[in-house]
Each structure stands twice: as C-alpha cells, then as structure tokens.
Design a protein around this motif. Sequence first.
Motif, PDB file in Angstrom:
ATOM      1  N   ARG A  49       3.754   3.259 -12.675  1.00  0.00           N
ATOM      2  CA  ARG A  49       3.711   4.546 -13.383  1.00  0.00           C
ATOM      3  C   ARG A  49       5.082   4.887 -13.976  1.00  0.00           C
ATOM      4  O   ARG A  49       5.186   5.361 -15.108  1.00  0.00           O
TER       5      ARG A  49
ATOM      6  N   ILE B  27      -6.941  -8.159  -1.716  1.00  0.00           N
ATOM      7  CA  ILE B  27      -7.851  -7.203  -2.349  1.00  0.00           C
ATOM      8  C   ILE B  27      -7.068  -6.004  -2.884  1.00  0.00           C
ATOM      9  O   ILE B  27      -7.262  -5.583  -4.025  1.00  0.00           O
ATOM     10  N   VAL B  28      -6.173  -5.455  -2.082  1.00  0.00           N
ATOM     11  CA  VAL B  28      -5.421  -4.269  -2.532  1.00  0.00           C
ATOM     12  C   VAL B  28      -4.221  -4.669  -3.374  1.00  0.00           C
ATOM     13  O   VAL B  28      -3.670  -3.842  -4.101  1.00  0.00           O
ATOM     14  N   GLY B  29      -3.815  -5.928  -3.298  1.00  0.00           N
ATOM     15  CA  GLY B  29      -2.618  -6.386  -4.008  1.00  0.00           C
ATOM     16  C   GLY B  29      -1.425  -6.429  -3.063  1.00  0.00           C
ATOM     17  O   GLY B  29      -1.226  -5.522  -2.262  1.00  0.00           O
TER      18      GLY B  29
ATOM     19  N   THR C   9       4.117  -2.072   0.450  1.00  0.00           N
ATOM     20  CA  THR C   9       4.586  -0.682   0.344  1.00  0.00           C
ATOM     21  C   THR C   9       4.152   0.151   1.553  1.00  0.00           C
ATOM     22  O   THR C   9       4.970   0.848   2.158  1.00  0.00           O
TER      23      THR C   9
ATOM     24  N   THR D  45       5.193  -4.160 -13.726  1.00  0.00           N
ATOM     25  CA  THR D  45       5.020  -4.825 -12.429  1.00  0.00           C
ATOM     26  C   THR D  45       5.332  -3.875 -11.277  1.00  0.00           C
ATOM     27  O   THR D  45       5.719  -2.735 -11.489  1.00  0.00           O
ATOM     28  N   GLY D  46       5.163  -4.387 -10.077  1.00  0.00           N
ATOM     29  CA  GLY D  46       5.520  -3.623  -8.871  1.00  0.00           C
ATOM     30  C   GLY D  46       4.336  -2.862  -8.312  1.00  0.00           C
ATOM     31  O   GLY D  46       3.187  -3.097  -8.687  1.00  0.00           O
ATOM     32  N   ASN D  47       4.604  -1.935  -7.409  1.00  0.00           N
ATOM     33  CA  ASN D  47       3.507  -1.148  -6.844  1.00  0.00           C
ATOM     34  C   ASN D  47       3.128  -0.016  -7.813  1.00  0.00           C
ATOM     35  O   ASN D  47       3.712   0.129  -8.883  1.00  0.00           O
ATOM     36  N   LEU D  48       2.122   0.747  -7.433  1.00  0.00           N
ATOM     37  CA  LEU D  48       1.586   1.750  -8.357  1.00  0.00           C
ATOM     38  C   LEU D  48       2.646   2.780  -8.764  1.00  0.00           C
ATOM     39  O   LEU D  48       2.701   3.199  -9.933  1.00  0.00           O
ATOM     40  N   ASP D  49       3.505   3.161  -7.828  1.00  0.00           N
ATOM     41  CA  ASP D  49       4.592   4.093  -8.163  1.00  0.00           C
ATOM     42  C   ASP D  49       5.485   3.493  -9.249  1.00  0.00           C
ATOM     43  O   ASP D  49       5.814   4.147 -10.242  1.00  0.00           O
TER      44      ASP D  49
ATOM     45  N   PRO E 268       1.762  -5.954  -3.633  1.00  0.00           N
ATOM     46  CA  PRO E 268       2.717  -4.836  -3.723  1.00  0.00           C
ATOM     47  C   PRO E 268       2.255  -3.623  -2.909  1.00  0.00           C
ATOM     48  O   PRO E 268       3.053  -3.003  -2.199  1.00  0.00           O
TER      49      PRO E 268
ATOM     50  N   GLU F  36      10.412  -8.281  -5.210  1.00  0.00           N
ATOM     51  CA  GLU F  36       9.168  -7.500  -5.238  1.00  0.00           C
ATOM     52  C   GLU F  36       8.021  -8.474  -4.935  1.00  0.00           C
ATOM     53  O   GLU F  36       7.972  -9.570  -5.499  1.00  0.00           O
TER      54      GLU F  36
ATOM     55  N   ILE G 211      -1.830 -10.030  -9.996  1.00  0.00           N
ATOM     56  CA  ILE G 211      -0.507  -9.901  -9.363  1.00  0.00           C
ATOM     57  C   ILE G 211      -0.337  -8.482  -8.818  1.00  0.00           C
ATOM     58  O   ILE G 211       0.083  -8.280  -7.682  1.00  0.00           O
ATOM     59  N   VAL G 212      -0.654  -7.485  -9.622  1.00  0.00           N
ATOM     60  CA  VAL G 212      -0.460  -6.093  -9.165  1.00  0.00           C
ATOM     61  C   VAL G 212      -1.648  -5.618  -8.321  1.00  0.00           C
ATOM     62  O   VAL G 212      -1.525  -4.638  -7.592  1.00  0.00           O
ATOM     63  N   GLY G 213      -2.757  -6.318  -8.406  1.00  0.00           N
ATOM     64  CA  GLY G 213      -3.969  -5.886  -7.694  1.00  0.00           C
ATOM     65  C   GLY G 213      -4.907  -5.153  -8.638  1.00  0.00           C
ATOM     66  O   GLY G 213      -4.478  -4.323  -9.440  1.00  0.00           O
TER      67      GLY G 213
ATOM     68  N   LEU H  21      -2.963   2.616  -4.252  1.00  0.00           N
ATOM     69  CA  LEU H  21      -1.896   3.030  -3.333  1.00  0.00           C
ATOM     70  C   LEU H  21      -2.038   4.492  -2.923  1.00  0.00           C
ATOM     71  O   LEU H  21      -1.807   4.845  -1.751  1.00  0.00           O
TER      72      LEU H  21
END
Lengths: 366, 366
Positions: free
Chosen positions: B209, A229-231, A237, B202-206, A233, A75, B229-231, A205
Amino acid sequence: MDRILVTYRVRADAASIAARAQAIAVEQSVEMPVAAIEDRFVLDRIVGRVEDIADMGEGCFDVRIALAVSTTGNEPGQMMNMLFGNASILDGVELRDATFPASMAQGFGGPHLGIAGLRAMAGAEGRALTCSALKPQGLPPEGLAQVAGALARGRIDVIKDDHGLADQAYSPFARRVEACARAIRDGAAASGARTRYAPSVTGNLDAMRRQIRCAVDNGVDMVLIAPMIVGLPAFHTVVREFPALGFMAHPAMAGAARIAPSLLIGKLFRMLGADATVFPNHGGRFGYSPETCRALADAARGPDHGLRSCVPVPAGGMTPERVPEMLTFYGADVMLLVGGALLSARERLAQETARFTASVAEHAHG
Amino acid sequence: MDRILVTYRVRADAASIAARAQAIAVEQSVEMPVAAIEDRFVLDRIVGRVEDIADMGEGCFDVRIALAVSTTGNEPGQMMNMLFGNASILDGVELRDATFPASMAQGFGGPHLGIAGLRAMAGAEGRALTCSALKPQGLPPEGLAQVAGALARGRIDVIKDDHGLADQAYSPFARRVEACARAIRDGAAASGARTRYAPSVTGNLDAMRRQIRCAVDNGVDMVLIAPMIVGLPAFHTVVREFPALGFMAHPAMAGAARIAPSLLIGKLFRMLGADATVFPNHGGRFGYSPETCRALADAARGPDHGLRSCVPVPAGGMTPERVPEMLTFYGADVMLLVGGALLSARERLAQETARFTASVAEHAHG
C-alpha cells in the motif's frame, strides 16, 4: 558472506549443462544479457555466479549458484523471488537447497518459541507432543466445539483447526474460536492437561491481524497458518508482530513439486518463524518417502545459525497404532498429529484420544 | 450453482481411479473419513462430489470434482486452498482447470480496466500494445532512469520494472520510482507518446500500500505484481483498493508445474483483477508450447462471466524480429514485451525501441 548458495537440480546433457547453469545464474539475478551490462557494481556484486556443477547421473546435474543477498531486500517474498521466481517456470529445473549466511537467517529470526517453548506451553517435558485436528468443515461452531471438548478431555497437547476452516458463513472465525476455545478450556480443566488451541488464520494481512487479536482475546496462544496460501510476506509479518504466540505452519499449496520439501517446509518455514511445521508423513495418504521426511525433520530442528528449532509434525492419515514406530523414527522432538482416525471413534472420541496421548506419554517414560 | 467444477489430471490405473477420485474429493473438502460424518448439511452441501472421470490415455485420467463454493469463504487464499491446498502434495495429481459460478467470478470482480482500459491509457487504439523492462537490478535509480528515458523516447507503451526490482538498498523503491517516473514523463513529452510506467510492488500488504501510494504520488497509474510472491490475498486486496490503476501480473513462482498455466496465470490472475498478465512465450527462454500459450491467452481474454478481458503479455527472451509472427499468432489484443534484446542496443536503445514500436504500429495499420 554476501551470497546465498542455491542448489538447483537441472535435467540436461553433459554438453549443455555449463550453458544452462550460466543461464539460470543470469535468470535469477539480472535477467538480461550480461554482455549488455557496463556497471561494475552490477557485474561484480549482483550477477549470479555458478560455483559448482555436479553430475548426479541419469541426466541430472546439481548446479550451485551464488546469489547476492542484497537482491532479496531482506524481505521474504523477494527472497523467494530470487531463489525460484522465474526458474520455477523453466523446464527441468528444481530448487533443491539453499544455504543462507548467518546474518540473513538471524535477520528473518526463525521461531520465537521453538520446540522448547511449545513443550513448556503444553507441559510436555521429556516427551513427544500430541496434536489432533478439528473437522469436518461445514459443521457450525457448536459442532466443532463438541469435537474440541472431547479431544481436550483426551489430554491432547494441541488441537488445531483443520486447514480448511477459514472464515466461512457456516462457521465464522470469531464465533468458532470463541466456542472452541471455551470447550477446550473446559475439557482441559476436566482432564488436568494443558491443551492448547491453534485456530486456522487466513485472508489478507488485515484479516489475519484481526483474527489473531480475536484469538488472543479468547485466551488462545497458538495459531495455524499455511504460508503458501497467505503468502510468505504475510506469514513472516504476523510472526514478528505476535512474538508470544506459537505458530504452526501448514503445507497447503507447498507441494509445488519443484521445491524440495526439506527446503520449503523445513528450512524456509522455520527461518520465517514457524514453531511447528506440519507435513505428510511416509506411509499415509501422501507420497513422501522416509528419506524426504527425515530430511525435512532435520531441516526443521537441526542446527541452523542459532535459530530455535521448529518441531516437525508428521501427519496425513496417521493412526494411534503408528505411535511407537513414529517415535522410534523421529525421537521425542516431534509432535504427533492424528486427525481423522480419532474422529472415526465418534462417541468414543475422548477415550480413543486418551489412549493415543497415553501411548505417547508411556513411550517416553518406558 | 453453489459448486466449483474442478478438473484434476490424475496418474492412476483403471482399477484404482474411482477410489483415487473419491479420495481427492474428500481431501479437498472435509479431509476426514466420510463414514464418521453424521451432519446432514456437511454430507449434502460440503463434501466434494466426483462428477466425471475421463480416461485420457497413457495412464492419466481427468477427474472432475464439484467443490462447494461456500468452503472458499469468498477469499482468494482460501479459494486456492480448496482448489489445490493438500492435493498439491499428492503424488501424480495436477490441477488442470476450474469452472466457477458467475456469482463467484463477479464477486472477485476481475480487471477494473482490462484491455480496453489499458489501450485508452496508452493511446494504443486499434493496435497491439508494446512493453519493455527496466533492468538490470543493481543499478542505482539514476541508472535505471536513464534506461527508462531512452525506452520512452522510443515510444514504448508500458515500461515495467524488472520483476527482480523490489525495495533494495542499492535502489530503494521511493527513489527509483521518482527518478524513473520523471525520466519517462520527460521522454514521453519528447516523443509525444503516452508511455506508462509500471513499477514492481513487493513486500507485505502494508508495504505494498505504501509503495502504491508513493507511485500514485509520482503520477504513476500502473503497477507490476507477482501474485504468487506476494500472495493471492494481498494481490486481490490492492486491486480492489486501487480501482483506477492498471495491474500487470508477473508469473514468478507460478511455475508450480502442477497447475495448468492457463488456469493460474490466465483465468485465476484475471479473476482476481490482473489487467495484463506476463507469461513466457513459446520459442523463448522457457518451455511453454504454442498450445499452452494459446490456452493461456484464451483464458485471459476470452468470455468469462462478463469479466473485463486481461491482456496477455508474451515475454521471456522475445526480440523485435518476432513482432510480425507474434501479432499473427495473438492478434491485436496483446501486449508485446521485449526486454533484454532492446537493452543490448545500449547507446542505440531509443532508436531500437522506436523501430520495435513502429513495427507494431505498422503491422496494425498494414
């Protein structure tokens, strides 16, 4: 290979460097006293290993540490966490480079289009690509569209939003993209060029996906994103979710100054899917040296486990006058970005843009 | 007020500082030659304004620039882009501080629970909070659960995952959280304490959540997140979406070294919703000075436009022996985090933890 080889530059004296290197290997893996660990798997397969220490002179050492791939969970955010999470807070430690196993690079996937794909989109075979930026922020959509139309009539390959354009009240994303995409289509139809538009995608996202779908609905096939800026991950994605789009990476907030630009803006942005990567060229408003720029361009487009190449986009105060010099320095696998210098031409914007794009085309053919 | 007052520390000589300050004001707003801008709204309301230049000695100046709130689009990533996006790449420029208008701070919202909320959750009225970390990564869920149970029996207020724990194959998030949450419930039932668990998300927003919902399903009401790390956009999004949870911010990758820790890890993480913020205490493994730690704690819990306070969590190589000194330094509005030093106790982990938590409780009552 199940290890990433990470190079840290550490300020230390010769007497303490071995202990500091070991401390970093622990900090970037188990982050606790190794003596308190009993588990065999953790000791053998997880704890970071110091592989090499090289004296670089002037009180600096390059420390090479092997970190377990498995700790990254495949990741992007967690990868960055393992490379430099806590070490970013340590005094006198810089992240210089990282060598990934092929499986990891290919797992993240790199660019979908790469230099060849962007060239094909823009009809720029055999020559360097050209780019300019929509500015200034604060203009309403119609004002930006007017600038965009003139740039397109000047036969620019890629018109990107200024990275400051987001989803602000005075120029909401959807209205801006609709107006600018139309102006660019019209301008390109007049000039006969295949100018692409790369709007700036921002937010979380959910917002990024909405904005990208909106852009696609307006016939757009490139976007600009600042990964730091957006991260990371979120950046990775959307790259994976929209494989037909070209992705330009912007270096905003990437100037952490403790991560080598060639690694972050070159190698990592490429591994996570940037087709093009914008960076401050030497001799402009920013302080990168020619050597830093060369290393960054090499990392973006050199061989890397079969990943497609990412086109370097030197920028930051460039002028049309520098075209020959920049093409000599970077060769044809480059995208030249001239923003403010063209915009200063005001009502002569289309003509000055045409002069810029012609000089790039002629250089390639001469 | 429709401006953010941003302070940059700039290395320059006296002859050039005015021009450098003006260049930063342009870089962080319209990013093009101001002379080429005709639009009145842009000139009056968008272009950055140099408000003050103070000579700090030793070739450094503090430059105060007023940036338009409207350029941030009220979005965390774009806010950071405006504060330091391109300036992060400029040589010799550090981001020192930022003063936001009340409407902006309140718009982002700050912590939902704050120090008072966390205290109530942990039953820690009138005293400092205690915290420890689940380590090392590489252990299977059962191994981590065993550590968690011992810490809970030692009456720790908060057990957080090590920030290296993510969603790795050897300890997937869902299995880890289930095992550790159960062990902590059982341990707390035995000790009579109200120990909370803060798993690392961790990881993307999906993915974030999904992980948070999974944690909530296991009775968890706190999480640990590394915003850099995640933004920032993802961090702020989940804070707003889960108002009943306590959010601990971790400083991984926040050591950009060109943003003052008090601003990033103190003020900004709080404004975006951190109830607790972890940072490296002076005298530990990291190089922050007592002054830096003091400024960070002040930014996290001092008055700030009516935002709830965020509890400072000094960490990074702390030991139970330092409890009295740290409580004297920080007062009772603090969460003391001791990780590796407790884990070194191995089979005596619960007892050593109890000694640590008792010393915090006694200090408050003595």
